[in-house]
Design a protein around this motif. Structure first.
Motif, PDB file in Angstrom:
ATOM      1  N   ALA A   1       0.844  -1.196   0.000  1.00  0.00           N
ATOM      2  CA  ALA A   1       0.000   0.000   0.000  1.00  0.00           C
ATOM      3  C   ALA A   1       0.880   1.246   0.000  1.00  0.00           C
ATOM      4  CB  ALA A   1      -0.921  -0.003   1.224  1.00  0.00           C
TER       5      ALA A   1
ATOM      6  N   TYR B   1      -5.552  -0.005  -2.303  1.00  0.00           N
ATOM      7  CA  TYR B   1      -6.201   1.077  -1.573  1.00  0.00           C
ATOM      8  C   TYR B   1      -7.538   0.557  -1.051  1.00  0.00           C
ATOM      9  CZ  TYR B   1      -3.231   4.664  -3.882  1.00  0.00           C
ATOM     10  OH  TYR B   1      -2.195   5.426  -4.341  1.00  0.00           O
TER      11      TYR B   1
ATOM     12  N   GLN C   1      -9.042   4.742   1.996  1.00  0.00           N
ATOM     13  CA  GLN C   1      -7.722   5.248   1.621  1.00  0.00           C
ATOM     14  C   GLN C   1      -7.754   5.963   0.276  1.00  0.00           C
ATOM     15  OE1 GLN C   1      -5.602   1.536   1.860  1.00  0.00           O
ATOM     16  NE2 GLN C   1      -4.715   2.005   3.867  1.00  0.00           N
ATOM     17  N   GLU C   2      -8.456   5.385  -0.696  1.00  0.00           N
ATOM     18  CA  GLU C   2      -8.543   6.040  -2.005  1.00  0.00           C
ATOM     19  C   GLU C   2      -9.270   7.371  -1.892  1.00  0.00           C
ATOM     20  OE1 GLU C   2      -9.783   5.226  -6.670  1.00  0.00           O
ATOM     21  OE2 GLU C   2     -10.403   3.781  -5.137  1.00  0.00           O
TER      22      GLU C   2
END
Length: 437
Positions: free
Chosen positions: A157, A204, A208-209
């Protein structure tokens, strides 16, 4: 309206005439609804991978010209107007690479010199041959020093605290592409954001994205590249709706033009309609699809796979199509981790020839007749046939039909109460009816 019919099928026809006869086979009646306007189309295209560009460089000039005409000539070829590129390497690169020296987080060594050898020459020739190309850029992985696993491969990540450095790297890439005369029109946040692959990949979560877009990438694009349209997801249809809920449900939504999707894993096209119905102002693009497991130069099944998916995507609000590799060698590569695949055009580099297979001809049933700016039409279709239709900016109409069954069927397509077209489709036969203005 005057019309022509283009037909391809398992019996060997390629952009020819439909078979004759068939009066004793079942008839399927469809009706175009020209007043029912749906989404507007951006066009069709494919991916300029390093593998495609390298194989192209191995061909003699006559074969190169044939390839360019086959894809980009707006009259005789597919008339492609879209192209996808990777931000540094993907699996369809000859090796893993990035655009800076190792660990250079300040981007002092940033250069696109690697792309000057194979990719840029092909891009420029394609742009000259056609009518320009709108480019979609996608990263497969950040550089290894920005990731949790310290590698571009095997997932991992984006490292906490590295978000702004990665956004700055993408920002610099867009600026350098513009300086090269190859401006990027579309950008996806991450190719296949939930895939852990042996090749370049990065995971992601939805949160997170969304945070990366809202706090880092989106503001940079708005400030430095407001013309670039940002796409989230860029992965399969199976989980596109929960990803849309996260990306469109918060602060990231203002920066996102739409979502990209791939055809792997599932055929749940209805998920696209669910996304469209929830956020009708946003956009949907098919950003990748190919046949895996190596090349399939002969046979009709690649054509059926493309036609089925493209038709159903069109009927579920898709606005544009990016096929995967434009060109691969006879092995289905090169690919630096051995992930060999099929492409609509394959090259016999030893003989210096290209081979257009059935997937190529299937795509042509769409791209040659559904032009950028066309809007999709409603279609009354209570039959087993798959069909989609659009009206072009010049007023012409086109309807693509596929018989997905293994039995022949007659199709009767009505344009108005006074005009209909009837044609025979073999089992798995494919046709385009083009009504000129």
């Amino acid at each position: 309206m005057p019309y022509t019919v283009l037909y391809s099928g398992p019996g060997g026809a390629r952009w020819g005439q439909p078979p004759a006869g068939g009066q004793d086979v079942p008839i399927a009646r469809l009706r175009l609804l020209p007043r029912e306007r749906r989404q507007t189309l951006l066009g069709f295209g494919g991916a300029f991978t390093e593998a495609a560009a390298y194989v192209f460089s191995l061909l003699p000039e006559p074969a190169q010209e044939e390839f360019l005409g086959a894809y980009f000539d707006p009259g005789q070829g597919l008339g492609y107007t879209l192209g996808r590129v990777s931000i540094h390497s993907s699996d369809f690169s000859l090796c893993s690479y990035v655009y800076t020296a190792p660990g250079d987080e300040e981007l002092a060594s940033f250069t696109l010199a690697h792309e000057q050898k194979w990719l840029f020459p092909l891009l420029r020739r394609a742009m000259r041959r056609g009518k320009g190309l709108a480019l979609l850029a996608s990263p497969w992985s950040p550089p290894p020093w920005l990731k949790t696993n310290g590698s571009m491969l095997q997932g991992g990540a984006l490292r906490e605290g590295a978000q702004d450095k990665w956004a700055a790297y993408i920002d610099r890439y867009l600026s350098e592409m513009k300086a090269q005369g190859l401006p990027v029109g579309y950008l996806s946040v991450q190719n296949e954001a939930e895939a852990v692959q042996p090749w370049e990949s990065c995971v992601y979560t939805p949160a997170q994205e969304a945070a990366f877009v809202a706090d880092f990438l989106g503001p940079r694009l708005a400030q430095h590249h407001p013309e670039v349209k940002l796409l989230g997801w860029d992965h399969n249809r199976d989980k596109i709706l929960p990803r849309a809920d996260e990306l469109y449900g918060g602060r990231a939504a203002r920066y996102l033009w739409g979502l990209g999707f791939h055809w792997y894993v599932c055929d749940e096209h209805r998920n696209l309609t669910a996304v469209h119905n929830a956020w009708p102002q946003k956009h949907l693009l098919f950003t990748e699809g190919c046949l895996e497991g190596g090349p399939q130069p002969h046979g009709w099944q690649p054509a059926v796979r493309y036609a089925r998916d493209y038709l159903q995507n069109l009927n579920h609000w898709c606005e544009g199509f990016f096929d995967w590799n434009l060109l691969l060698d006879w092995q289905g590569g090169p690919n630096h981790v051995g992930n060999y695949c099929h492409a609509p055009i394959l090259a016999d580099t030893a003989a210096g020839r290209i081979h257009k297979n059935s997937a190529y001809y299937a795509i042509g049933h769409f791209s040659r007749f559904l032009k950028p700016g066309a809007y999709c039409l409603g279609l009354e279709n209570p039959t087993p046939l798959l069909a989609a239709a659009a009206q072009n900016p010049d007023g012409s109409l086109a309807c693509v039909l596929l018989n997905p069954t293994d039995k022949p069927m007659r199709a009767q397509l009505s344009l108005s109460p006074g005009q209909s077209v009837e044609l025979l489709l073999e089992g798995e036969g494919l046709a385009t009816v083009h009504f000129t203005a």
